[in-house]
Design a protein around this motif. Sequence first.
Motif, short mmCIF file in Angstrom:
data_model
loop_
_atom_site.label_atom_id
_atom_site.label_comp_id
_atom_site.label_asym_id
_atom_site.label_seq_id
_atom_site.Cartn_x
_atom_site.Cartn_y
_atom_site.Cartn_z
N LYS A 1 13.20 -35.39 -23.84
CA LYS A 1 14.25 -36.38 -24.09
C LYS A 1 15.42 -35.80 -24.87
N ALA A 2 15.26 -34.59 -25.38
CA ALA A 2 16.32 -33.97 -26.16
C ALA A 2 17.61 -33.93 -25.35
N GLY A 3 18.70 -34.34 -25.96
CA GLY A 3 19.99 -34.32 -25.28
C GLY A 3 20.35 -35.62 -24.59
N THR A 4 19.39 -36.57 -24.50
CA THR A 4 19.71 -37.87 -23.90
C THR A 4 20.78 -38.56 -24.75
N PRO A 5 21.83 -39.09 -24.14
CA PRO A 5 22.90 -39.71 -24.92
C PRO A 5 22.38 -40.79 -25.86
N THR A 6 22.90 -40.83 -27.07
CA THR A 6 22.53 -41.85 -28.03
C THR A 6 23.78 -42.60 -28.47
N MET A 7 23.65 -43.46 -29.44
CA MET A 7 24.73 -44.34 -29.90
C MET A 7 25.10 -45.37 -28.83
N GLY A 8 24.18 -45.59 -27.89
CA GLY A 8 24.43 -46.59 -26.85
C GLY A 8 24.41 -48.01 -27.37
N GLY A 9 23.95 -48.19 -28.61
CA GLY A 9 23.97 -49.54 -29.19
C GLY A 9 25.37 -50.10 -29.29
N ALA A 10 26.37 -49.21 -29.31
CA ALA A 10 27.77 -49.68 -29.33
C ALA A 10 28.06 -50.54 -28.12
N LEU A 11 27.40 -50.24 -26.99
CA LEU A 11 27.56 -51.03 -25.77
C LEU A 11 27.16 -52.48 -26.03
N MET A 12 26.02 -52.67 -26.70
CA MET A 12 25.56 -54.02 -26.98
C MET A 12 26.47 -54.75 -27.96
N VAL B 1 4.74 -49.29 -24.90
CA VAL B 1 5.89 -50.17 -24.83
C VAL B 1 5.51 -51.54 -24.28
N VAL B 2 4.85 -51.55 -23.14
CA VAL B 2 4.51 -52.83 -22.50
C VAL B 2 3.52 -53.62 -23.34
N ARG B 3 2.56 -52.95 -23.95
CA ARG B 3 1.58 -53.66 -24.78
C ARG B 3 2.23 -54.25 -26.02
N PHE B 4 3.19 -53.54 -26.59
CA PHE B 4 3.92 -54.09 -27.73
C PHE B 4 4.80 -55.26 -27.29
N TRP B 5 5.32 -55.20 -26.07
CA TRP B 5 6.06 -56.34 -25.53
C TRP B 5 5.15 -57.57 -25.42
N TRP C 1 18.47 -52.23 -18.94
CA TRP C 1 18.66 -51.67 -17.59
C TRP C 1 18.81 -50.15 -17.67
N PHE C 2 19.49 -49.70 -18.72
CA PHE C 2 19.74 -48.26 -18.89
C PHE C 2 18.74 -47.61 -19.84
N ASN C 3 18.05 -48.41 -20.64
CA ASN C 3 17.17 -47.88 -21.67
C ASN C 3 15.70 -47.86 -21.25
N THR C 4 15.40 -48.49 -20.11
CA THR C 4 14.01 -48.51 -19.66
C THR C 4 13.57 -47.11 -19.25
N TYR C 5 12.27 -46.86 -19.32
CA TYR C 5 11.72 -45.52 -19.06
C TYR C 5 12.02 -45.05 -17.63
N PRO C 6 12.50 -43.82 -17.45
CA PRO C 6 12.99 -42.89 -18.48
C PRO C 6 14.41 -43.24 -18.88
N ALA C 7 14.66 -43.35 -20.16
CA ALA C 7 15.92 -43.86 -20.66
C ALA C 7 17.10 -42.96 -20.32
N GLU C 8 18.20 -43.60 -19.91
CA GLU C 8 19.46 -42.88 -19.69
C GLU C 8 20.27 -42.80 -20.97
N LEU D 1 10.79 -45.47 -28.79
CA LEU D 1 10.35 -45.26 -27.40
C LEU D 1 11.29 -46.01 -26.47
N ASP D 2 11.31 -45.60 -25.22
CA ASP D 2 12.22 -46.21 -24.24
C ASP D 2 11.92 -47.69 -24.06
N GLY D 3 12.85 -48.53 -24.47
CA GLY D 3 12.71 -49.97 -24.29
C GLY D 3 11.85 -50.67 -25.32
N LEU D 4 11.29 -49.92 -26.27
CA LEU D 4 10.34 -50.53 -27.20
C LEU D 4 11.00 -51.56 -28.11
N ALA D 5 12.15 -51.26 -28.68
CA ALA D 5 12.77 -52.16 -29.64
C ALA D 5 13.59 -53.26 -28.98
#
Length: 361
Positions: A68-79, A340-344, A256-263, A198-202
């Motif tokens: 997952k190293a290098g996957t874009p972060t700071m995507g919360g700005a979108l929300m 992820v799904v079990r925590f959901w 939509w973008f954060n679900t496994y494997p997260a973009e 984790l992807d989609g966990l939070a």
Amino acid sequence: MLLILFRWLAQTIRTFHVFDYITLRAMLATLTALIISFIVGPGMIRKLTLMKIGQAVRDDGPQTHLKKAGTPTMGGALMIVAIALSTLLWSDLQNRYVWVVLFTTLGFGVIGWVDDYRKVVRQNPKGLSARQKYFWQSVVGLSVAGFLLWTSRLPAETQLIVPFFKHMVFVMSSVGYIVLTYLVIVGSSNAVNLTDGLDGLAIMPTVLVAGALAVFAYVAGNTVFSHYLDLPYIPGAGELTVFAASIAGAGLGFLWFNTYPAEVFMGDVGALALGAALGVIAVIVRQEIVLFIMGGVFVMETVSVMLQVCSFKLTGRRIFRMAPLHHHYELKGWKETQVVVRFWIITMMLVLIGLSTLKLR
């Protein structure tokens, strides 16, 4: 913003009165935030990728995370963008609670953005120091608590309600109210941040809890429903239904973008802002304890970190293989999607328990 236009049009065309209904505007806010996320998301991800704003991954954690190293972060700005625009479009901007939750969300979002920026762009692994982060969180949290206390008009706005008990209500002092409000806002903010691993966990638990808080906000702001369910009537709180709906819509769009494997990852900018938003809504509608129940996954993640740190400092031993709790289960052999799904599922159960307090009193 649009409500002002529709009320003006309703003077000549009665059909536009339909937009006075909070439920309709809440549904439209959900769709608006969702559509904004879909439209803005791909471009933002490309921009973050080109700027090489990628996530750093710890090498002492689950080995599956190294890819997952290098996957874009700071995507919360979108929300944050989607939530803010949707709220401004569909909320009653004369309502003080709308501006309180917007200020809280943006304030904690800025703190998270600075932390992410220093970590990812400036290549400073510490980002904001813990002391700096808690200082600015405290500034925003205490400012909001003081404003809510100063503008409160009814005793019900500062009482502590105990769920499942019909008449168990505690009258808090001014200091007690400010301390509780501060702890709920800052605590929920950091709890969501710890869960975001984790992807989609939070994001899905955030969506579920926001949806439930929308129900509580609608009831609290409605004289008929609040009286029938024996809950405190908080004038103006119903407008937070629109804001909570915006969180749900923006969260689903981000998923939509954060679900496994997260973009893209939300980063602190999203996690801190969303957690604080949930906290301040719960405070306004007087459901702090219910938030604790519905956000049980966030609570478990936070407690696991606290126990791990205390145990290691006092005994030199770890309780969990790794904290927060989701990493513990990964190291036990659970796949990321299973965790992820079990925590959901757990969150869904807890949210239903929280909603049951509307009637089981």
